[in-house]
Design a protein around this motif. Structure first.
Motif, short mmCIF file in Angstrom:
data_model
loop_
_atom_site.label_atom_id
_atom_site.label_comp_id
_atom_site.label_asym_id
_atom_site.label_seq_id
_atom_site.Cartn_x
_atom_site.Cartn_y
_atom_site.Cartn_z
N LYS A 65 0.84 -1.19 0.00
CA LYS A 65 0.00 0.00 0.00
C LYS A 65 0.88 1.24 0.00
CE LYS A 65 -4.22 1.88 2.02
NZ LYS A 65 -5.25 1.72 3.07
N TRP A 70 -3.15 0.92 -3.68
CA TRP A 70 -2.40 -0.33 -3.65
C TRP A 70 -1.52 -0.43 -4.88
CZ3 TRP A 70 -2.27 -3.32 0.57
CH2 TRP A 70 -3.27 -3.14 1.51
N GLU A 99 -8.51 -3.31 -1.22
CA GLU A 99 -7.44 -4.31 -1.32
C GLU A 99 -7.89 -5.52 -2.11
OE1 GLU A 99 -4.54 -7.08 1.52
OE2 GLU A 99 -6.03 -5.73 2.41
#
Length: 433
Positions: A65, A70, A99
């Motif tokens: 990250k 990301w 994510e």
């Protein structure tokens, strides 16, 4: 002599980015860089007799990250003009994605890179993984658990254990690996109690796997560094609140709450009461069953199976209820039955009946278990011993009672302290010397 095995791939530069293409770098506004002359594998010399054998590089990539986004990174082998191979790092930023979504978008890129290299995933060292142990536990051991315990265990497996440890070989569950697991759980702002419960579920499953012959390292909770547990004061209704709830509730909720407030039994035990459990002659209530999610079963533990005193006012209330139109005859012989002649669901009764009543009375929201805590608190406050309270609540060990209600100051202690303070204030202690 080195042998080069190349597959030429010509990709035009400065064209729109396609996420699945391994030649893409940067974020949503990124452009392609040239991926010409990508070798399928880097050759290595395995021996003079067999000749060169390509060395496959299966990449799992790096996923980190950066700021709010990301970043997925991988490596690409590029054939140089002098015949050598140069390994370069490539990356793509996934802007505005969660994510899970970013990982899903990153996977096709890795698949394309590995396909171009003709690389295959490494064969696992062992098939004896946590996932396999869980499957066997579900087949052979889970059915022996109480429904409430099994539901909690399945929640721990679904939300924490299998996503983080499912593919982990059992032999690699060392103290370090378990510590990493616990640390990951703690980073998600879960309570110390939740983390402990998850670890206890995992420990129970691994214990079964160990008995079945699997090689699983021995790791105790004491070997791990866990967050400190902060014991919260249990929510309990005061005697006044219990009286207001009982007097204001419609039937059968009013009588159910009166049973809870008079005996301290659990809501599942009250909803499982049968007419045969009521001994009006000896004024006893026999606890033999419990209800979970509307299904009859056994009580929480062996210590929970017991007989409790039936106060005269409770006996009168129960007889009045049985003679009223609110009592429903049913094939199960239940004291409290719904319209289908089945046990009530405690969750539905709490959400649809109890909590609306609490809101209308201006009482802070709580569940049925607050009656149990309220009974214990009131008994201790009136001078009952810990042993007496523990017997009424049917705790298997008095230390459980003591640990739950250390915040309650019994009347005997108040009287002793008040007597000492009065003696000091009046000077009586000075006149005794």
């Amino acid at each position: 002599m080195n042998v080069s095995m190349n597959v030429q791939a010509s990709v035009p530069t400065n064209r729109p980015c396609i996420a699945a293409d391994p030649c893409c770098t940067g974020g949503s506004s990124a452009t392609y860089t040239s991926c010409d002359n990508i070798p399928t594998a880097t050759p290595s010399i395995a021996g003079a007799k067999r000749g060169p054998v390509p060395k496959r590089r299966f990449q799992k990539g790096t996923f980190v990250k950066r700021g709010d986004n990301w970043l997925g990174m991988w490596r690409l082998d590029t054939l140089q003009p002098d015949g050598t191979t140069k390994r370069e790092q490539r990356g793509q930023t996934f802007i505005g994605l969660s994510e899970r979504a970013a990982r899903a978008a990153f996977q096709p890129i890795l698949d394309a890179v590995n396909a171009a290299n003709q690389a295959t995933a490494p064969v696992p060292k062992t098939s004896e993984t946590v996932k396999k142990a869980v499957q066997e536990w579900r087949e052979h051991a889970a059915n022996s658990l109480k429904p409430s315990t099994l539901r909690s265990a399945e929640s721990h497996l679904r939300r924490h254990i299998l996503p983080l440890l499912g593919e982990c070989p059992l032999t690699e569950l060392t103290v370090k690996r378990m510590q990493n697991f616990a640390t990951t759980l703690a980073s998600g702002k879960r309570t110390a109690k939740t983390i402990e419960n998850v670890l206890l579920t995992l420990s129970s499953i691994l214990g079964s796997a160990r008995k079945w012959g699997y090689k699983v390292p021995e790791v105790a909770l004491s070997d791990l560094s866990l967050p400190r547990k902060v014991k919260a004061k249990p929510r309990c209704y005061s005697a006044d609140e219990m009286a207001r709830i009982v007097s204001s509730a419609d039937e059968p909720l009013g009588t159910i709450c009166f049973v809870l407030g008079s005996t301290g039994m659990r809501i599942g035990e009250a909803l499982a009461l049968r007419l045969d459990d009521l001994d009006f002659q000896r004024r006893l209530i026999h606890i033999r069953s419990s209800v979970f999610a509307g299904v009859l079963g056994t009580p929480k533990s062996e210590a929970s199976i017991a007989s409790l005193p039936m106060p005269p006012v409770l006996a009168t209330r129960l007889k009045t209820f049985l003679a009223s139109k609110h009592f429903r005859q049913n094939d199960l012989g239940l004291l409290f039955a719904n319209r289908r002649g089945r046990p009530f669901s405690a969750n539905k009764l709490r959400e649809k009946k109890l909590r609306p009543l609490l809101s209308s009375l201006g009482i802070s929201l709580a569940g049925f278990h607050a009656f149990r805590h309220g009974v214990a608190t009131a008994l201790i406050d009136r001078g009952a011993s810990i042993a007496t309270v523990g017997s009424q609540l049917r705790h298997s060990d008095p230390r459980i009672t003591l640990g739950l209600y250390t915040h309650v100051i019994p009347q005997s202690q108040r009287d002793a302290v008040e007597g000492l303070a009065s003696a000091i204030s009046s000077g009586q202690l000075l006149t005794q010397h």
